[in-house]
Motif scaffolding. Structure first.
Motif, PDB file in Angstrom:
ATOM      1  N   PRO A 124      44.880  38.694  28.673  1.00 17.17           N
ATOM      2  CA  PRO A 124      44.242  37.386  28.341  1.00 17.17           C
ATOM      3  C   PRO A 124      43.820  37.031  26.785  1.00 17.17           C
ATOM      4  O   PRO A 124      43.322  38.054  26.187  1.00 17.17           O
ATOM      5  CB  PRO A 124      42.960  37.333  29.116  1.00 17.17           C
ATOM      6  N   VAL A 156      44.114  31.497  28.073  1.00 19.20           N
ATOM      7  CA  VAL A 156      43.487  31.467  29.414  1.00 19.20           C
ATOM      8  C   VAL A 156      42.469  30.403  29.400  1.00 19.20           C
ATOM      9  O   VAL A 156      41.772  29.735  30.213  1.00 19.20           O
ATOM     10  CB  VAL A 156      42.878  32.532  29.980  1.00 19.20           C
ATOM     11  N   CYS A 175      34.414  33.033  28.908  1.00 22.41           N
ATOM     12  CA  CYS A 175      35.710  32.930  29.559  1.00 22.41           C
ATOM     13  C   CYS A 175      36.508  34.072  29.321  1.00 22.41           C
ATOM     14  O   CYS A 175      37.441  34.297  30.349  1.00 22.41           O
ATOM     15  CB  CYS A 175      36.314  31.729  28.690  1.00 22.41           C
ATOM     16  N   GLU A 178      35.596  36.924  31.627  1.00 25.69           N
ATOM     17  CA  GLU A 178      35.579  36.554  33.013  1.00 25.69           C
ATOM     18  C   GLU A 178      37.051  36.924  33.422  1.00 25.69           C
ATOM     19  O   GLU A 178      37.624  37.471  34.506  1.00 25.69           O
ATOM     20  CB  GLU A 178      35.432  35.093  33.391  1.00 25.69           C
ATOM     21  N   SER A 179      38.099  36.566  32.543  1.00 24.89           N
ATOM     22  CA  SER A 179      39.617  36.529  32.836  1.00 24.89           C
ATOM     23  C   SER A 179      40.062  38.083  32.830  1.00 24.89           C
ATOM     24  O   SER A 179      40.643  38.515  33.597  1.00 24.89           O
ATOM     25  CB  SER A 179      40.159  35.602  31.953  1.00 24.89           C
ATOM     26  N   ALA A 182      38.874  39.667  36.089  1.00 25.87           N
ATOM     27  CA  ALA A 182      39.453  39.095  37.029  1.00 25.87           C
ATOM     28  C   ALA A 182      40.905  39.584  37.059  1.00 25.87           C
ATOM     29  O   ALA A 182      41.289  39.823  38.302  1.00 25.87           O
ATOM     30  CB  ALA A 182      39.590  37.654  36.971  1.00 25.87           C
ATOM     31  N   ALA A 183      41.552  40.178  35.943  1.00 21.32           N
ATOM     32  CA  ALA A 183      42.565  40.955  35.952  1.00 21.32           C
ATOM     33  C   ALA A 183      42.598  42.380  36.567  1.00 21.32           C
ATOM     34  O   ALA A 183      43.648  42.899  36.960  1.00 21.32           O
ATOM     35  CB  ALA A 183      43.137  40.763  34.600  1.00 21.32           C
TER      36      ALA A 183
END
Ligand code: GTP
Ligand code: MG
Length: 184
Positions: A124, A156, A175, A178-179, A182-183
């Motif tokens: 990301p 992202v 941001c 988070e990404s 999440a991955a």
């Protein structure tokens, strides 16, 4: 029991766009007008209480803008799990270079130097339009809509930031983290 996650994040973009300044502001809460070009790479560490179970150790790799022409980036990029790609809103050439930095990042993954994201998806990356405090002498009218641009390039998210005024840096990092989380 708390778990600890170490995340290696790259901060890349052309010379003088404000990478070091963004990191200094984010980690040490200071800003200087004085420009001293980074040589090679610098490091900074920021601890984040991410959630009740997780502490994130964010390892920021501050890569010199001039390194794009060198051959060390493939070494620096190794095992990174995310990137902040920075340009200077007042200088068009630095915006044009964003694509090159992003391609560089993605191509290094294709060559399997990127091992941290085992599922093979690109790491990301968040786009930062820095020096937004200088908006009045900025390129804004000339820039394509960043929303579309950033989506097309596979970012992202994107933020207008200022290391000088401390604008949106926390939001951009959040941001990205988070990404990354999440991955996993
Ligand atoms: P290299 O290490 O050469 O790749 O540059 P860099 O991207 O690390 O840039 P650096 O952070 O050293 O900043 C370059 C110049 O821009 C310095 O004079 C900073 O004070 C200035 N600068 C950085 N961020 C901002 C900002 O948000 N607003 C304003 N007005 N100036 C900034
Ligand atoms: Mg620097």
């Amino acid at each position: 029991m708390q778990r600890e996650r170490l995340l290696k994040v790259l901060v890349i973009g052309d010379l003088g766009v404000g990478k070091t300044s963004l990191i200094k502001r984010y980690v040490h809460r200071v800003f200087s007008q004085h420009y001293r070009a980074t040589i090679g790479v610098d490091f900074a560490l920021k601890m984040l209480s991410w959630d009740q179970k997780t502490v994130v150790r964010l390892q920021l790799w501050d890569i010199a803008g001039q390194e794009r022409y060198g051959n060390m980036t493939r070494v620096y990029y190794r095992e990174a799990v995310g990137a902040l790609v920075v340009f200077d809103m007042t200088r068009l050439s630095t915006f044009q270079a964003v694509l090159k930095w992003k391609e560089d990042l993605d191509s290094k993954e294709v060559h399997h130097l990127q091992v941290a994201l085992s599922n093979g998806t690109p790491v990301p990356a968040v786009l930062l339009a820095n020096k937004c405090d200088q908006r009045s002498h900025g390129l804004c009218p000339k820039l394509p809509k960043l929303e579309n641009f950033s989506r097309q390039c596979g970012f992202v998210g994107w933020y207008e930031t200022s290391a000088k005024d401390d604008t949106n840096i926390d939001a951009a990092v959040t941001c990205l983290v988070e990404s990354i989380m999440a991955a996993e």
